[in-house]
Design a protein around this motif. Structure first.
Motif, PDB file in Angstrom:
ATOM      1  N   CYS A  60       0.890  -1.153  -0.206  1.00 50.51           N
ATOM      2  CA  CYS A  60      -0.074   0.021   0.011  1.00 50.51           C
ATOM      3  C   CYS A  60       0.973   1.188   0.143  1.00 50.51           C
ATOM      4  CB  CYS A  60      -1.002  -0.077   1.061  1.00 50.51           C
ATOM      5  SG  CYS A  60      -0.172  -0.071   2.759  1.00 50.51           S
ATOM      6  N   THR A 113      -1.152   5.500   3.518  1.00 55.45           N
ATOM      7  CA  THR A 113      -2.051   4.184   4.298  1.00 55.45           C
ATOM      8  C   THR A 113      -1.472   3.985   5.465  1.00 55.45           C
ATOM      9  OG1 THR A 113      -3.119   4.013   1.884  1.00 55.45           O
ATOM     10  CG2 THR A 113      -3.379   2.470   3.762  1.00 55.45           C
ATOM     11  N   ARG A 155      -2.793   3.655   9.132  1.00 52.10           N
ATOM     12  CA  ARG A 155      -3.057   2.655   9.905  1.00 52.10           C
ATOM     13  C   ARG A 155      -2.158   2.471  10.995  1.00 52.10           C
ATOM     14  NH1 ARG A 155      -3.287  -1.752   4.913  1.00 52.10           N
ATOM     15  NH2 ARG A 155      -4.911  -1.123   3.953  1.00 52.10           N
TER      16      ARG A 155
END
Length: 165
Positions: free
Chosen positions: A139, A143, A147
């Motif tokens: 990713c 991202t 996260r």
């Protein structure tokens, strides 16, 4: 017929001489009294090893002297710690608290969704950079940042909640 041990008669006759000798050794009335009491207790405990035809005073003085020197050696190893400063330097936090906190953290990490847990573990436990974690998770770096941030917030809330509860 009850027979009494000769010490019942002989020991009280020697206490004054023992007190004088103890006072000359200690130069302190209270310590001298303690020394005499220790000597009398030791003599009484070993009364069967005393031979009635020997000099009782010399035997008692030997016990007194040896007890005095033993106490003196012990006191040299002791530390005067009236305010507890020395004892505070010897204090160590209980190790089980750390083990419990680690167990709690591992349990909280296990409850995270996989999407948050994996990046958090890669960066926090294995030392991956954001780019390396992004490549491993396939990713973008943004991202991964998102996260990891959400994972940390969830962990913080879980750990704080458990500490309050």
């Amino acid at each position: 017929m009850i027979t009494t041990h000769p010490f019942h008669i002989l020991l009280p006759q020697q206490t004054l001489a023992l007190r004088r000798r103890a006072l000359s050794l200690t130069s302190n009335h209270h310590r001298a009294e303690d020394l005499v009491q220790d000597t009398l207790l030791k003599a009484w405990a070993k009364r069967d090893s005393y031979s009635p035809d020997t000099n009782l005073r010399a035997w008692l003085f030997t016990i007194l002297r040896n007890t005095f020197f033993s106490d003196l050696r012990k006191s040299r190893r002791e530390v005067q710690d009236v305010d507890g400063a020395c004892a505070r330097t010897l204090f160590e936090d209980p190790s089980q608290d750390h083990a419990l906190a680690l167990k709690e953290l591992v349990s909280a990490i296990a409850l995270l969704p996989q999407a948050q847990r994996r990046p958090l573990m890669l960066m926090g436990a294995y030392g991956f950079s954001q780019l390396e974690a992004a490549n491993a998770c396939q990713c973008t770096v943004g991202t991964i940042k998102s996260r990891v941030s959400r994972g940390r917030n969830t962990l913080s809330q879980a750990v704080t909640y458990n500490q309050v509860a």
